[in-house]
Scaffold this motif. Structure first.
Motif, short mmCIF file in Angstrom:
data_model
loop_
_atom_site.label_atom_id
_atom_site.label_comp_id
_atom_site.label_asym_id
_atom_site.label_seq_id
_atom_site.Cartn_x
_atom_site.Cartn_y
_atom_site.Cartn_z
N VAL A 242 -1.83 19.29 24.73
CA VAL A 242 -2.77 18.92 25.80
C VAL A 242 -4.07 19.66 25.53
N GLY A 243 -5.10 18.94 25.11
CA GLY A 243 -6.37 19.55 24.75
C GLY A 243 -7.51 19.12 25.66
N GLY A 244 -8.63 19.84 25.53
CA GLY A 244 -9.79 19.56 26.36
C GLY A 244 -9.84 20.39 27.61
N LEU A 245 -9.14 21.54 27.58
CA LEU A 245 -9.11 22.42 28.75
C LEU A 245 -10.32 23.36 28.73
N PRO A 246 -10.84 23.71 29.90
CA PRO A 246 -11.90 24.72 29.96
C PRO A 246 -11.31 26.10 29.81
N ARG A 247 -12.16 27.11 29.68
CA ARG A 247 -11.68 28.48 29.67
C ARG A 247 -10.91 28.73 30.96
N PRO A 248 -9.66 29.20 30.88
CA PRO A 248 -8.83 29.27 32.09
C PRO A 248 -9.24 30.36 33.06
N GLU A 249 -9.07 30.07 34.36
CA GLU A 249 -9.26 31.09 35.39
C GLU A 249 -8.12 32.09 35.33
N SER A 250 -6.92 31.58 35.28
CA SER A 250 -5.71 32.40 35.15
C SER A 250 -4.59 31.49 34.71
N GLN A 251 -3.57 32.07 34.10
CA GLN A 251 -2.43 31.25 33.66
C GLN A 251 -1.71 30.64 34.86
N GLN A 252 -1.68 31.36 35.95
CA GLN A 252 -1.02 30.85 37.15
C GLN A 252 -1.68 29.57 37.64
N VAL A 253 -3.01 29.57 37.67
CA VAL A 253 -3.75 28.38 38.11
C VAL A 253 -3.53 27.23 37.14
N VAL A 254 -3.55 27.53 35.84
CA VAL A 254 -3.35 26.49 34.83
C VAL A 254 -1.98 25.85 34.99
N ASP A 255 -0.94 26.67 35.14
CA ASP A 255 0.41 26.13 35.30
C ASP A 255 0.50 25.20 36.50
N THR A 256 -0.09 25.62 37.61
CA THR A 256 -0.05 24.81 38.82
C THR A 256 -0.74 23.48 38.62
N GLU A 257 -1.92 23.50 38.00
CA GLU A 257 -2.70 22.28 37.83
C GLU A 257 -2.08 21.35 36.78
N ILE A 258 -1.52 21.91 35.73
CA ILE A 258 -0.88 21.08 34.71
C ILE A 258 0.36 20.40 35.28
N ARG A 259 1.12 21.11 36.12
CA ARG A 259 2.28 20.49 36.76
C ARG A 259 1.83 19.32 37.64
N LYS A 260 0.71 19.48 38.32
CA LYS A 260 0.19 18.39 39.14
C LYS A 260 -0.25 17.22 38.26
N PHE A 261 -0.87 17.51 37.12
CA PHE A 261 -1.33 16.47 36.22
C PHE A 261 -0.15 15.64 35.70
N PHE A 262 0.97 16.31 35.44
CA PHE A 262 2.17 15.62 34.97
C PHE A 262 3.16 15.37 36.11
N ASP A 263 2.65 15.18 37.30
CA ASP A 263 3.51 14.93 38.45
C ASP A 263 4.38 13.69 38.21
N GLY A 264 5.67 13.82 38.50
CA GLY A 264 6.58 12.71 38.28
C GLY A 264 7.34 12.79 36.98
N PHE A 265 6.90 13.67 36.07
CA PHE A 265 7.57 13.86 34.79
C PHE A 265 8.44 15.12 34.85
N ASN A 266 9.50 15.11 34.07
CA ASN A 266 10.42 16.25 34.04
C ASN A 266 9.93 17.27 33.01
N VAL A 267 9.02 18.12 33.43
CA VAL A 267 8.45 19.15 32.57
C VAL A 267 9.38 20.35 32.51
#
Length: 236
Positions: free
Chosen positions: A123-148
């Motif tokens: 998964v590319g095209g990410l900005p410099r992260p605020e924190s890993q915790q925020v990234v994890d939360t947002e990526i899970r939302k992006f893949f909502d409905g998939f078994n990550v």
């Protein structure tokens, strides 16, 4: 600590006849098999802890002298929570981490083969992260409905890319099946991500060689000092 150190290595620092370990909290990344260079050890008493800081500071661990200091976390996410509660990875998040780096002990070997099986996506095209915790939360939302099953830490782009226009940080996501991973590509590649830009979603190529560092370290005839290749990898 050396990045390859695990719980059983930390235990060897504390002679059983002198110290009673009640708990070791160590985070292992499932995509690299590495710890973040530190862990937390709870001993049976304050006296044992104070003695350990005096007697064991600088002791060799897999070829490196370690520092033993009071267990004060650098942030609220650095420390595993009291027994019976969730680990720091799930603390105060609306979408908990798929992989609990603090509580699972199979991270260094459980995730090999995902790229070959087509279950790991880039998964590319990410900005410099605020924190890993925020990234994890947002990526899970992006893949909502998939078994990550797991989300890697954000990886910095190569130096040659950092000054080019656009966002070049990236990570990897593991799925329960290759079919689900392919569906995610078909559905989400090129879609606008949580940070406003379009994300590149594609099959990951190869696997991290870092999970094999421990085997290289323990290879017969190999010196205790990590090779230049592994030192460079550790600094990356």
């Amino acid at each position: 600590m050396p990045y390859a150190a695990k719980t059983e290595d930390v235990e060897t620092l504390f002679p059983t006849e002198e110290y009673k370990i009640e708990r070791i909290d160590i985070s292992i990344d499932p995509f690299t098999g590495r710890n973040p260079s530190y862990c937390f050890v709870e001993l049976a008493s304050k006296e044992q802890a104070e003695r350990a800081m005096t007697e064991l500071d600088g002791k060799d661990l897999l070829g490196r002298p370690v520092k033993i200091r009071p267990g004060v976390a650098k942030s609220s996410n650095d420390r595993s929570l009291p027994r019976g509660e969730s680990s720091p990875s799930a603390e105060k998040t609306t979408a908990p981490y798929a992989f609990d780096r603090w509580q699972r002990n199979d991270a260094s070997n459980h995730w090999k083969g995902y790229s070959e099986q087509g279950r790991r996506l880039y998964v590319g095209g990410l900005p410099r992260p605020e924190s890993q915790q925020v990234v994890d939360t947002e990526i899970r939302k992006f893949f909502d409905g998939f078994n990550v099953e797991a989300i890697s830490k954000v990886i910095s782009p190569h130096l040659s890319k950092r000054f080019e226009p656009g966002d070049h940080y990236y990570l990897f996501v593991d799925f329960a099946s290759s079919d689900e991973a392919q569906t995610a590509i078909n559905t989400l590649d090129g879609q606008v991500g949580p940070w406003g830009g379009k994300l590149k979603v594609s099959k990951a190529k190869g696997e991290s060689v870092k999970v094999d560092e421990r085997n290289k370290f323990n290879a017969p005839g190999e010196s205790q000092r990590p090779s230049a290749t592994r030192e460079a990898a550790a600094a990356a």
